[in-house]
Design a protein around this motif. Structure first.
Motif, PDB file in Angstrom:
ATOM      1  N   THR A 196       5.090  -5.341  -1.138  1.00 17.42           N
ATOM      2  CA  THR A 196       6.094  -4.327  -1.459  1.00 17.42           C
ATOM      3  C   THR A 196       6.081  -3.992  -2.948  1.00 17.42           C
ATOM      4  N   ASP A 197       5.817  -4.986  -3.795  1.00 18.23           N
ATOM      5  CA  ASP A 197       5.699  -4.721  -5.236  1.00 18.23           C
ATOM      6  C   ASP A 197       4.555  -3.744  -5.518  1.00 18.23           C
ATOM      7  N   LYS A 198       3.418  -3.914  -4.823  1.00 13.45           N
ATOM      8  CA  LYS A 198       2.295  -2.983  -4.985  1.00 13.45           C
ATOM      9  C   LYS A 198       2.675  -1.596  -4.470  1.00 13.45           C
ATOM     10  N   GLN A 199       3.351  -1.577  -3.338  1.00  8.27           N
ATOM     11  CA  GLN A 199       3.811  -0.313  -2.762  1.00  8.27           C
ATOM     12  C   GLN A 199       4.707   0.436  -3.747  1.00  8.27           C
ATOM     13  N   ASN A 200       5.647  -0.265  -4.329  1.00 10.30           N
ATOM     14  CA  ASN A 200       6.576   0.376  -5.274  1.00 10.30           C
ATOM     15  C   ASN A 200       5.857   0.878  -6.524  1.00 10.30           C
ATOM     16  N   MET A 201       4.891   0.096  -7.002  1.00 11.60           N
ATOM     17  CA  MET A 201       4.126   0.512  -8.172  1.00 11.60           C
ATOM     18  C   MET A 201       3.382   1.812  -7.878  1.00 11.60           C
ATOM     19  N   LEU A 202       2.714   1.874  -6.731  1.00 10.38           N
ATOM     20  CA  LEU A 202       1.945   3.071  -6.391  1.00 10.38           C
ATOM     21  C   LEU A 202       2.858   4.272  -6.177  1.00 10.38           C
ATOM     22  N   ASN A 203       4.006   4.046  -5.562  1.00  9.44           N
ATOM     23  CA  ASN A 203       4.939   5.163  -5.344  1.00  9.44           C
ATOM     24  C   ASN A 203       5.485   5.705  -6.663  1.00  9.44           C
ATOM     25  N   SER A 204       5.573   4.844  -7.663  1.00  4.96           N
ATOM     26  CA  SER A 204       6.066   5.305  -8.963  1.00  4.96           C
ATOM     27  C   SER A 204       5.029   6.156  -9.700  1.00  4.96           C
ATOM     28  N   LYS A 205       3.763   6.003  -9.337  1.00  2.00           N
ATOM     29  CA  LYS A 205       2.692   6.705 -10.043  1.00  2.00           C
ATOM     30  C   LYS A 205       2.515   8.156  -9.599  1.00  2.00           C
ATOM     31  N   LYS A 206       2.773   8.422  -8.316  1.00  2.48           N
ATOM     32  CA  LYS A 206       2.638   9.786  -7.785  1.00  2.48           C
ATOM     33  C   LYS A 206       1.248  10.376  -8.048  1.00  2.48           C
ATOM     34  N   TYR A 207       0.205   9.592  -7.774  1.00  9.17           N
ATOM     35  CA  TYR A 207      -1.157  10.083  -8.004  1.00  9.17           C
ATOM     36  C   TYR A 207      -1.451  11.308  -7.138  1.00  9.17           C
ATOM     37  N   LYS A 208      -2.266  12.188  -7.670  1.00  8.34           N
ATOM     38  CA  LYS A 208      -2.716  13.358  -6.902  1.00  8.34           C
ATOM     39  C   LYS A 208      -3.966  13.011  -6.088  1.00  8.34           C
ATOM     40  N   GLN A 209      -4.840  12.179  -6.679  1.00  6.63           N
ATOM     41  CA  GLN A 209      -6.107  11.834  -6.034  1.00  6.63           C
ATOM     42  C   GLN A 209      -6.441  10.375  -6.284  1.00  6.63           C
ATOM     43  N   LEU A 210      -7.284   9.836  -5.415  1.00  8.65           N
ATOM     44  CA  LEU A 210      -7.924   8.549  -5.659  1.00  8.65           C
ATOM     45  C   LEU A 210      -9.435   8.781  -5.684  1.00  8.65           C
ATOM     46  N   HIS A 211     -10.120   8.108  -6.606  1.00  4.49           N
ATOM     47  CA  HIS A 211     -11.576   8.197  -6.698  1.00  4.49           C
ATOM     48  C   HIS A 211     -12.157   6.825  -6.405  1.00  4.49           C
ATOM     49  N   PHE A 212     -12.942   6.733  -5.324  1.00  4.63           N
ATOM     50  CA  PHE A 212     -13.594   5.489  -4.913  1.00  4.63           C
ATOM     51  C   PHE A 212     -15.058   5.538  -5.336  1.00  4.63           C
ATOM     52  N   LYS A 213     -15.517   4.486  -6.037  1.00  4.06           N
ATOM     53  CA  LYS A 213     -16.909   4.449  -6.511  1.00  4.06           C
ATOM     54  C   LYS A 213     -17.483   3.057  -6.273  1.00  4.06           C
ATOM     55  N   ALA A 214     -18.590   3.001  -5.539  1.00  6.07           N
ATOM     56  CA  ALA A 214     -19.316   1.755  -5.280  1.00  6.07           C
ATOM     57  C   ALA A 214     -20.708   2.146  -4.804  1.00  6.07           C
ATOM     58  N   GLU A 215     -21.544   1.159  -4.549  1.00  2.00           N
ATOM     59  CA  GLU A 215     -22.887   1.456  -4.052  1.00  2.00           C
ATOM     60  C   GLU A 215     -22.798   2.239  -2.750  1.00  2.00           C
ATOM     61  N   GLY A 216     -23.359   3.436  -2.740  1.00  2.00           N
ATOM     62  CA  GLY A 216     -23.334   4.278  -1.543  1.00  2.00           C
ATOM     63  C   GLY A 216     -22.058   5.072  -1.367  1.00  2.00           C
ATOM     64  N   THR A 217     -21.079   4.883  -2.259  1.00  2.00           N
ATOM     65  CA  THR A 217     -19.789   5.569  -2.137  1.00  2.00           C
ATOM     66  C   THR A 217     -19.429   6.275  -3.430  1.00  2.00           C
ATOM     67  N   ASP A 218     -19.122   7.551  -3.333  1.00  2.00           N
ATOM     68  CA  ASP A 218     -18.564   8.341  -4.434  1.00  2.00           C
ATOM     69  C   ASP A 218     -17.644   9.351  -3.766  1.00  2.00           C
ATOM     70  N   LEU A 219     -16.360   8.991  -3.659  1.00  2.00           N
ATOM     71  CA  LEU A 219     -15.449   9.722  -2.786  1.00  2.00           C
ATOM     72  C   LEU A 219     -14.135  10.030  -3.503  1.00  2.00           C
ATOM     73  N   TYR A 220     -13.721  11.287  -3.421  1.00  2.00           N
ATOM     74  CA  TYR A 220     -12.418  11.713  -3.932  1.00  2.00           C
ATOM     75  C   TYR A 220     -11.506  11.997  -2.736  1.00  2.00           C
ATOM     76  N   ILE A 221     -10.339  11.348  -2.721  1.00  2.00           N
ATOM     77  CA  ILE A 221      -9.356  11.570  -1.659  1.00  2.00           C
ATOM     78  C   ILE A 221      -8.079  12.113  -2.285  1.00  2.00           C
ATOM     79  N   GLU A 222      -7.758  13.365  -1.976  1.00  2.00           N
ATOM     80  CA  GLU A 222      -6.496  13.942  -2.421  1.00  2.00           C
ATOM     81  C   GLU A 222      -5.379  13.409  -1.533  1.00  2.00           C
TER      82      GLU A 222
END
Length: 409
Positions: A196-222
């Motif tokens: 729940t602490d992680k949930q609250n932290m993320l809700n406070s940020k109000k991100y527009k997008q997440l960018h995932f980067k790893a071997e074989g992955t380069d993904l933007y999720i709005e």
């Protein structure tokens, strides 16, 4: 030293009292393979002890299901016993709680024509849509737990004899569900607080997008404009707190339907409808999967993506640290309930209305306007790894690190 029966008793108690949180005079519905009958009897006793007025068992049998898919006329695969779907929906309408025992056999349908499996799956999903909407909207409490079967344990521990591998799988389940703790309820309360602490932290940020980067992955999720992060537990309309999945390690929310772009590679096998899909890569453009390749299960993957229009769009994005109990066990479980909690994951198909503000009260049109994806499927698959990096992007284009080397920064 505690006995196996003692831990099994605590597991059943955890499922009924904490996961499902059965209320006095409530009906409990247990959906289960017949191979789990002994555990079902224990759950039934626990449900009555918790005040349930009735326990209804919805039995199923994997072998019979496989025989039907292999041998029944194709026309019958397009039919579903509506008395069954209507019965589940009626019990949900009357406030029942639903517990599903998930014990997958990922090799069950490997020799069955994927087209026949797809026809049957779509028929069942269409018939049960009314019932499933009660769970997707948290109108009822629901829970999924797992039970070791000979077939499932053979996938996890292929080099052991049947008795030993089932015993070892039980050991893992007791450990990963915190049943082996002196006070599992206290352990779960602390775990829920951490998530729940992680949930609250993320809700406070109000991100527009997440960018995932790893071997074989380069993904933007709005993320959906009104998205809200959810963890561990939820509340029904009547105010009953429940935990839908035991175990759970995720914090998740809703992507905007048309806002995913880039390429993502799976990092764990996916057991889907009795078949295995493994080492697959998806490419997204404006939210839609436009290319999909798999080293194992290509035809099954294609049929899944063609289930309906929404099957090629995302309905969920979930964050799970690589340094988590299930990942640290070093095992592949061939069971999404466990594997998704070892790894960051995303889900193709239907969104959950409760992952946007006010979503459960919105009309279908309002949900669509807020980025909701509608589909007959909701299939989680794992993308996290030890080298995963995730950044949160704000409206102004600024970027913050969320994950480095697979874990929270």
């Amino acid at each position: 030293m505690e006995t196996f029966e003692h831990y099994l008793d605590k597991y059943a108690e955890l499922a009924i009292r904490v996961g499902l949180n059965v209320q006095k005079d409530q009906t409990v519905v247990i959906m289960t393979p017949i191979s789990c009958a002994d555990f079902v009897r224990k759950l039934t006793k626990k449900a009555y002890d918790a005040g349930a007025k009735d326990v209804v068992i919805d039995w199923d049998d994997d072998e019979v299901k496989a025989l039907r898919l292999k041998h029944a006329p194709e026309s019958t695969l397009r039919e579903y016993p509506m008395w069954r779907a209507n019965g589940l929906e009626e019990m949900a309408k009357n406030g029942a709680a639903f517990l599903q025992i998930y014990a997958p056999n990922s090799d069950l349908l490997k020799d069955v024509d994927p087209e026949r499996v797809a026809i049957s799956s779509k028929t069942a999903a269409t018939a049960r849509e009314g019932f499933l909407n009660y769970m997707r909207n948290n109108k009822v409490s629901w829970l999924m737990v797992s039970y070791p079967t000979a077939e499932w344990s053979a996938k996890v521990f292929p080099n052991l004899g049947e008795a030993e591998r089932i015993h070892k799988l039980w050991e893992q389940i007791f450990k990963l569900t915190r049943v082996d703790k002196e006070d599992p309820v206290a352990a779960w309360n602390q775990h829920i607080k951490t998530l729940t602490d992680k949930q609250n932290m993320l809700n406070s940020k109000k991100y527009k997008q997440l960018h995932f980067k790893a071997e074989g992955t380069d993904l933007y999720i709005e993320l959906a404009p009104k998205h809200q992060w959810v963890a561990a537990g939820s509340e029904t309309e009547s105010g009953t707190f429940f935990i839908p999945n035991i175990p759970t390690e995720e914090v998740f929310t809703m992507p905007a339907k048309t806002g995913t772009n880039g390429t993502v590679r799976s990092t764990l096998p996916l057991s889907y409808q009795g078949s295995l899909i493994d080492r697959f890569t998806l490419t997204f453009e404006n939210g839609k999967v436009i290319e999909a390749t798999a080293e194992v299960g290509q035809e099954v993957l294609n049929k899944m993506l063609d289930m309906d229009e929404g099957a090629r769009y995302l309905g969920e994005v979930a964050l799970v640290p690589f340094d988590s109990p299930i990942s640290n066990s070093g095992l592949i479980y061939y069971n999404t309930l466990f594997d998704e909690n070892a790894s960051c994951h995303i889900a193709l198909g239907n969104s959950y209305p409760f992952t946007i503000e006010g979503g459960t009260a919105m009309s279908a049109e309002e949900l669509a306007q807020n980025g909701f994806n509608k589909s007959l499927i909701h299939v989680d698959f794992m993308i996290g790894s030890a080298d995963m990096e995730i950044d949160g992007l704000s409206d102004d284009g600024s970027r913050e690190p969320l994950f480095r080397k697979g874990n929270w920064v």
